[in-house]
Structure formats: C-alpha cells, structure tokens
Design a protein around this motif. Structure first.
Motif, PDB file in Angstrom:
ATOM      1  N   UNK A   1      37.046  -6.180  47.967  1.00 24.28           N
ATOM      2  CA  UNK A   1      38.423  -6.392  48.313  1.00 24.28           C
ATOM      3  C   UNK A   1      39.001  -4.916  49.127  1.00 24.28           C
ATOM      4  N   UNK A   2      39.515  -5.451  50.308  1.00 24.91           N
ATOM      5  CA  UNK A   2      39.730  -4.248  51.297  1.00 24.91           C
ATOM      6  C   UNK A   2      40.766  -3.392  50.768  1.00 24.91           C
ATOM      7  N   UNK A   3      41.643  -4.029  49.970  1.00 22.41           N
ATOM      8  CA  UNK A   3      42.936  -3.579  49.517  1.00 22.41           C
ATOM      9  C   UNK A   3      42.628  -2.454  48.281  1.00 22.41           C
TER      10      UNK A   3
ATOM     11  N   UNK B   1      43.069   1.617  48.674  1.00 26.93           N
ATOM     12  CA  UNK B   1      43.615   2.275  47.483  1.00 26.93           C
ATOM     13  C   UNK B   1      42.831   3.270  47.158  1.00 26.93           C
ATOM     14  N   UNK B   2      41.606   3.298  46.882  1.00 26.75           N
ATOM     15  CA  UNK B   2      40.724   4.296  46.531  1.00 26.75           C
ATOM     16  C   UNK B   2      40.673   5.376  47.554  1.00 26.75           C
ATOM     17  N   UNK B   3      40.596   4.937  49.054  1.00 32.10           N
ATOM     18  CA  UNK B   3      40.622   5.852  49.919  1.00 32.10           C
ATOM     19  C   UNK B   3      41.925   6.824  49.976  1.00 32.10           C
ATOM     20  N   UNK B   4      43.086   5.942  49.799  1.00 35.61           N
ATOM     21  CA  UNK B   4      44.333   6.677  49.519  1.00 35.61           C
ATOM     22  C   UNK B   4      44.362   7.786  48.114  1.00 35.61           C
ATOM     23  N   UNK B   5      43.620   7.598  47.508  1.00 37.77           N
ATOM     24  CA  UNK B   5      43.597   8.392  46.299  1.00 37.77           C
ATOM     25  C   UNK B   5      42.883   9.650  46.660  1.00 37.77           C
ATOM     26  N   UNK B   6      41.793   9.579  47.440  1.00 39.51           N
ATOM     27  CA  UNK B   6      40.907  10.368  47.956  1.00 39.51           C
ATOM     28  C   UNK B   6      41.392  11.386  49.045  1.00 39.51           C
TER      29      UNK B   6
ATOM     30  N   UNK C   1      33.433 -12.097  39.478  1.00 41.72           N
ATOM     31  CA  UNK C   1      33.587 -11.423  40.911  1.00 41.72           C
ATOM     32  C   UNK C   1      33.087 -12.437  41.999  1.00 41.72           C
ATOM     33  N   UNK C   2      33.535 -12.519  43.159  1.00 38.95           N
ATOM     34  CA  UNK C   2      32.945 -13.342  44.205  1.00 38.95           C
ATOM     35  C   UNK C   2      31.651 -12.779  44.616  1.00 38.95           C
ATOM     36  N   UNK C   3      30.891 -13.489  45.405  1.00 35.52           N
ATOM     37  CA  UNK C   3      29.665 -13.051  45.914  1.00 35.52           C
ATOM     38  C   UNK C   3      29.944 -13.326  47.396  1.00 35.52           C
ATOM     39  N   UNK C   4      29.279 -12.447  48.119  1.00 37.55           N
ATOM     40  CA  UNK C   4      29.060 -12.784  49.847  1.00 37.55           C
ATOM     41  C   UNK C   4      27.722 -12.526  50.140  1.00 37.55           C
ATOM     42  N   UNK C   5      27.315 -13.261  51.269  1.00 40.84           N
ATOM     43  CA  UNK C   5      25.823 -12.939  51.618  1.00 40.84           C
ATOM     44  C   UNK C   5      25.960 -11.783  52.492  1.00 40.84           C
ATOM     45  N   UNK C   6      24.938 -11.009  52.622  1.00 43.72           N
ATOM     46  CA  UNK C   6      24.744  -9.776  53.222  1.00 43.72           C
ATOM     47  C   UNK C   6      23.953 -10.146  54.481  1.00 43.72           C
TER      48      UNK C   6
END
Length: 117
Positions: free
Chosen positions: A16-18, A22-27, A1-6
């Motif tokens: 991944x925004x997609x 998707x998760x928000x769409x399910x909920x 998995x990619x890493x990003x700096x906070x």
C-alpha cells in the motif's frame, strides 16, 4: 493481504503506497534513523548521550527530531522528578519493530556496495 506477481513470477504481498508514504514521513529527516539506531544499540539514553553520539546534529535539531519521533509513537520520553531534571529516551514497541527494517537497509547497503565494486 492482497498478493501481487513480481517480475520473477512469484507472488508477494501487495504494498500500500499510502502506508509506505506514512512510514517514510515518520522517518523523514536527516537524524531520525541515527537516533533510532543509537536507541536500538542501547536504551534508555540521556539527551546528552545522544547529542555526543550524533556529533554533527545541533541541540535544536535533536530536540525537534526527538519530539517528532515521540509524537509519532516511536520514542518515549521519560522524565524523572529530580533536580536537575533527568530525562531519558527509549524506543516504544513500534520503535523497536523498526530493527528489522534497519537491518534490511544495512544488508542492502552492503550488497549494493559489492555490486558497484
């Protein structure tokens, strides 16, 4: 998995925004999280139990939300061949995996309440 700096200089998994969308769409929906919560507390549950526990939801809306959760693989509908029909709902493995996310939402809510106070 990619890493990003906070913002604190540590690294975190890239999000991944997609997948989030998707998760928000399910909920998405006023009642889905409450349905999942009640099934996490005790399952399986009969429709009438859920209807009683979530008092403000209409029967039509509860049916719609349960069908959507079933279609998304979060809830399993179990029909027993009896007269009158006996139907129960339980969480799938994917639904049970939401416990961690709901716990995190709960903890965030408690922390946010104390920050505002």
């Amino acid at each position: 998995m990619e890493q990003r700096e906070t913002s604190t200089g540590t690294s975190a998994p890239a999000c991944s925004i997609s997948r989030v969308e998707h998760a928000l769409g399910v909920l998405r929906g006023r009642w889905k999280l409450l349905i999942i919560h009640h099934l996490l507390v005790r399952q399986p549950r009969r429709f009438s139990d859920l209807e009683r526990e979530i008092g403000q939801v209409t029967q039509k809306m509860l049916i719609q939300q349960l069908r959507a959760l079933e279609a998304d693989g979060v809830v399993r509908r179990i029909v027993y061949p009896e007269v009158p029909p006996h139907v129960e709902y339980e969480l799938t493995a994917a639904g049970r995996a939401l416990a961690t996310a709901l716990d995190a939402l709960h903890d965030w809510s408690v922390q946010a309440r104390h920050v505002d106070a």
